[in-house]
Write an enzyme that holds these catalytic residues in place. Structure first.
Site, PDB file in Angstrom:
ATOM      1  N   LEU A 292       0.877  -1.177   0.000  1.00  0.00           N
ATOM      2  CA  LEU A 292       0.000   0.000   0.000  1.00  0.00           C
ATOM      3  C   LEU A 292       0.905   1.215   0.000  1.00  0.00           C
ATOM      4  O   LEU A 292       1.826   1.280   0.800  1.00  0.00           O
ATOM      5  CB  LEU A 292      -0.841   0.045   1.283  1.00  0.00           C
ATOM      6  CG  LEU A 292      -2.142  -0.729   1.328  1.00  0.00           C
ATOM      7  CD1 LEU A 292      -2.722  -0.668   2.705  1.00  0.00           C
ATOM      8  CD2 LEU A 292      -3.128  -0.170   0.333  1.00  0.00           C
ATOM      9  N   ASP A 293       0.636   2.181  -0.855  1.00  0.00           N
ATOM     10  CA  ASP A 293       1.548   3.329  -0.871  1.00  0.00           C
ATOM     11  C   ASP A 293       1.252   4.265   0.286  1.00  0.00           C
ATOM     12  O   ASP A 293       0.303   4.060   1.041  1.00  0.00           O
ATOM     13  CB  ASP A 293       1.487   4.061  -2.224  1.00  0.00           C
ATOM     14  CG  ASP A 293       0.120   4.655  -2.486  1.00  0.00           C
ATOM     15  OD1 ASP A 293      -0.036   5.333  -3.509  1.00  0.00           O
ATOM     16  OD2 ASP A 293      -0.801   4.448  -1.672  1.00  0.00           O
ATOM     17  N   ALA A 294       2.077   5.287   0.447  1.00  0.00           N
ATOM     18  CA  ALA A 294       2.023   6.096   1.667  1.00  0.00           C
ATOM     19  C   ALA A 294       0.694   6.811   1.837  1.00  0.00           C
ATOM     20  O   ALA A 294       0.251   7.069   2.955  1.00  0.00           O
ATOM     21  CB  ALA A 294       3.172   7.095   1.673  1.00  0.00           C
TER      22      ALA A 294
ATOM     23  N   SER B 290      -2.297   5.722   1.031  1.00  0.00           N
ATOM     24  CA  SER B 290      -3.450   4.866   1.320  1.00  0.00           C
ATOM     25  C   SER B 290      -3.345   4.250   2.699  1.00  0.00           C
ATOM     26  O   SER B 290      -2.305   4.233   3.325  1.00  0.00           O
ATOM     27  CB  SER B 290      -3.536   3.748   0.293  1.00  0.00           C
ATOM     28  OG  SER B 290      -3.015   4.155  -0.909  1.00  0.00           O
TER      29      SER B 290
END
Lengths: 451, 341
Positions: free
Chosen positions: B101-103, B105
């Site tokens: 999950l990117d930062a 989200s």
């Protein structure tokens, strides 16, 4: 992104700070400044209505698609486009409300009261599109009409009549108006135009557009078979004329009828709400959801009541498990019905839509609704309209999606390839499909934009 | 020979999920989980210090000096084995991350410990869908499709109604359903393709473009709206771009205010551990829960109320885990042999 209108909304422009709408791009995340200066664009107002568009696809060399550059390219570098495999926008002068595809030609009509309400394109060798005057001589008519050309209907009050529906057969067409009755044009060798048959009549270059008489009440729907015509009046009676060798006129004999005669058999006393035909078999749906059929049964279309290959008088078809029938569509060798729950049932011969293994059936087979987009996320998707071409089917759902399946004759399915399609496949039409007309090797779809 | 610490180490083999807050890189989450696990393992009482016999000189209790050296045997703890000398017993534990999950989200992030990492690989080779909740806002377009990016354009949105939004979502769903069929490798002219299409089993195997298998609007109050998305092979940037494109289709603009993953395969928000529970004890319990629910699913493998793709995940996961457990037992035996020597 080409938007139709771009103008800054006046109330958001603060006095003097007419800078362009870019804020400084900084990597650090900072909260949105609501009062930052810059224009606010308004692309669409609150009262915008959807735009209506017409899409065509299929075999183009007859001119049935109405795009001349496919047949005669604009410049020397381009090549003629024989098959249009995906939907192509047809620019029309007015908003089209009804379309019909015949065998190599199409008719599109608008429900306007202007003088031009009906346009035809495609094959005109039997004057099925009326007389289309050539550029060079006013006594000659075009055999192939490459772009939508107005058809001059002989109306008594042209500025007060609207065209309600059009229908096209193999070489003839029918036009239904709201106050002037039914007009027919084209080939009349079997009386399908509803007028007296003239021996050795030359149909090419003919000016005759005949207003059909002999209806006791107003006609509300017309349907064209290959060489016969069916009419439905507002009292629920069905009349037929034309070729009857397969019993498709339903008049109890296998002869030609050149004037519309009321159809009896099991239909006497029944109020019919919809009629359908395209080949040599005819169907009628009554108001209480019963299905009646007559005509050709070589492909087991009417096998639920008879083993004979033709029926010349309408018979009630007892369909098990179909529920209340709302719409029926008849093709060359296959039949489809739609019930009130939005389920589609098919039978007959050909590619029926349940995979390559089912190539004929004499009893209705339901096509699973999951193929039309029903899923856990959308449990209530239902089909609202069903149509048949000569060897393919088309279904329009309530979400505005178009599904086609069947034999892909010269690219008529519009799925981007020329392979046959054995189960319902979505056609990518830009917009929501409202109605579709199926021909032998081409189709016309009426759509409206999403917004 | 198994001390509580080693027993606990053995139990830490499997999958669990945590709730990753937004604004944090996934690697920080993984690192802090690893640190917490090691802290927990090292804090549990380990085997007591071994005693060794040493001959120590007796302290003189009498005033007169003895003739010779008197040594007495005493059992003293062996200082060379003291944890302050040798260092902590557990220095390394393998913690792997599933779909990242990117930062920006937040949401369910599946992690695997020890031999659970092998299960991770196999689980994600089968077709797994993920559920997201996307929060959007009409009226602005930014350069990175988030509400904190640089504003590129602002537009009006008072013409947008829920009905129009539903139409746009229906159109996008239709296009994605078609993409599902196009990316599947089945011959469309076969009866098998028809059977799979009816059951909804047609789809891409392995890598493909992102495809949404479900899309709907669960909350609409202009300018804010919330979408629920079910997708395959997606990235969070793609989902933010989706919100932007929905704005464009509606002849306006939109930005994404938040992305939250509510489900990743079989792990839901219900099972996700929040920040307070990132301790070894809670993680062990989560892994135990995962194993027991897996056994429960294996036992009751009834033909699908859920779509068949989930049971195929179950089957491979179950088989893999069985193999893993046997392998785990083998390695643990080796571990025990090492610690005892």
């Amino acid at each position: 992104m080409a938007f139709p209108c771009v103008r800054p909304c006046p109330r958001h422009v603060s006095a003097g700070l007419q800078v362009c709408g870019y804020a400084t791009l900084s990597k650090a995340s900072r909260p949105q400044e609501k009062s930052s200066a810059g224009p606010v664009f308004q692309y669409v107002g609150q009262n915008k209505k959807p735009t209506h568009k017409v899409f065509v696809w299929g075999f183009s060399f007859t001119g049935a698609l109405g795009i001349p550059s496919f047949v005669v390219p604009d410049n020397g570098r381009k090549k003629p486009r024989k098959y249009q495999l995906t939907p192509y926008r047809l620019e029309t002068a007015a908003q089209i409300s009804s379309a019909a595809c015949g065998y190599g030609f199409s008719l599109i009509a608008s429900s306007t009261k202007d003088t031009s309400k009906l346009w035809g394109m495609g094959l005109n060798k039997d004057s099925q599109l009326g007389f289309q005057r050539t550029q060079h001589s006013r006594h000659q008519s075009y055999d192939y009409v490459l772009e939508p050309s107005p058809v001059a209907l002989p109306l008594v009050k042209p500025l007060q009549t609207r065209v309600l529906q059009v229908a096209c057969g193999r070489a003839h067409s029918l036009v239904l108006t709201d106050r002037a009755g039914v007009f027919s044009m084209g080939n009349n060798s079997y009386g399908q135009c509803g007028r007296r048959i003239v021996e050795d009549e030359v149909y090419s270059g003919s000016h005759i557009i005949h207003k059909i008489e002999g209806f006791s009440s107003r006609v509300v729907q017309v349907a064209c078979g290959q060489d016969h015509s069916l009419f439905l009046t507002e009292t629920g009676k069905v009349l037929a004329c034309g070729w009857g060798a397969d019993g498709q006129t339903g008049l109890g004999h296998h002869n030609i009828s050149s004037t519309p005669v009321e159809v009896g058999g099991d239909l006497s006393g029944v109020e019919v709400q919809q009629i359908s035909t395209y080949g040599d078999c005819s169907l009628a749906v009554s108001r209480d959801g019963q299905l009646f059929g007559w005509g050709n049964s070589e492909y087991r279309q009417l096998a639920s009541v008879t083993e004979a290959t033709q029926i010349s008088s309408p018979r009630h078809l007892p369909l098990k498990g179909c529920g209340k029938v709302v719409q029926a569509a008849c093709g060359g060798s296959q039949v489809a019905v739609l019930n009130d729950k939005g389920e589609v049932f098919v039978w007959g011969y050909g590619i029926l839509g349940k995979g390559p293994n089912l190539s004929e059936s004499s009893t209705p087979e339901m096509i699973p609704s999951t193929l039309f987009g029903r899923s856990e996320f959308n449990p209530s998707v239902a089909v609202t309209r069903i149509r048949c071409g000569l060897s393919h089917f088309a279904a329009v759902t309530d979400r505005g999606e178009l599904f086609v399946w069947g034999k892909n004759v010269r690219g008529c399915l519009g799925i981007g390839k020329r392979d046959d399609q054995y189960f319902p496949w979505r056609v990518t039409v830009p917009g929501q499909v409202v109605d579709v007309a199926c021909g032998v090797d081409h189709m016309v779809a009426l759509a409206k934009s999403l917004l | 020979m198994a001390t509580p610490a080693v027993r606990m180490f053995r139990r830490l083999e499997g999958l669990f999920c945590v709730y990753k807050p937004s604004g944090v890189h996934w690697k920080l989450v993984r690192d802090s989980i690893e640190t917490n696990l090691l802290k927990g393992l090292n804090a549990t009482p380990s085997q007591p210090l071994p005693q060794e016999v040493r001959f120590l000189a007796q302290p003189s209790s009498e005033t007169e000096a003895p003739k010779g050296l008197t040594l007495s045997a005493t059992s003293v703890p062996a200082l060379s084995k003291h944890p302050l000398v040798t260092g902590p017993e557990f220095r390394n534990i393998r913690v792997g991350v599933g779909h990242r999950l990117d930062a920006f989200s937040s949401g369910v992030l599946v992690l695997g410990v020890g031999n659970g990492n092998k299960t991770l690989n196999d689980l994600y080779r089968t077709r797994v869908t993920r559920d997201y909740t996307l929060e959007g806002e009409f009226g602005t377009a930014t350069h990175d499709f988030t509400h904190s990016g640089g504003v590129m354009e602002r537009s009006t949105y008072d013409h947008i109604t829920q009905d129009k939004l539903e139409r746009v979502l229906a159109m996008l769903e239709g296009a994605n359903q078609k993409a599902l069929l196009m990316y599947s490798n089945v011959d469309m002219h076969s009866q098998e393709a028809y059977e799979m299409a009816v059951q909804g089993l047609l789809g891409p195997e392995g890598k493909s473009a992102p495809i949404l298998t479900g899309l709907r609007c669960i909350h609409f109050q202009p300018p804010n709206f919330i979408l629920e998305v079910q997708c395959l092979n997606e990235t969070q940037k793609y989902l933010r771009k989706l919100v932007h494109e929905i704005g464009l289709e509606l002849r306006s603009t939109a930005v994404c205010k938040g992305i939250r993953r509510t489900r990743d395969g079989l792990f839901t928000l219900q099972d996700a551990l929040t920040h307070h529970y990132w301790t070894a004890a809670d993680i062990t319990q989560a892994i135990r829960q995962y194993h027991s629910s897996k056994k429960h699913r294996k036992r009751s493998q009834s033909p699908a109320k859920k779509p068949a793709l989930k049971t195929s995940e179950d089957v491979t996961a179950a088989q893999q885990n069985k193999a893993n457990e046997e392998a785990a037992v083998g390695t643990i035996k080796k571990l025990v042999a090492e610690t005892s020597s």
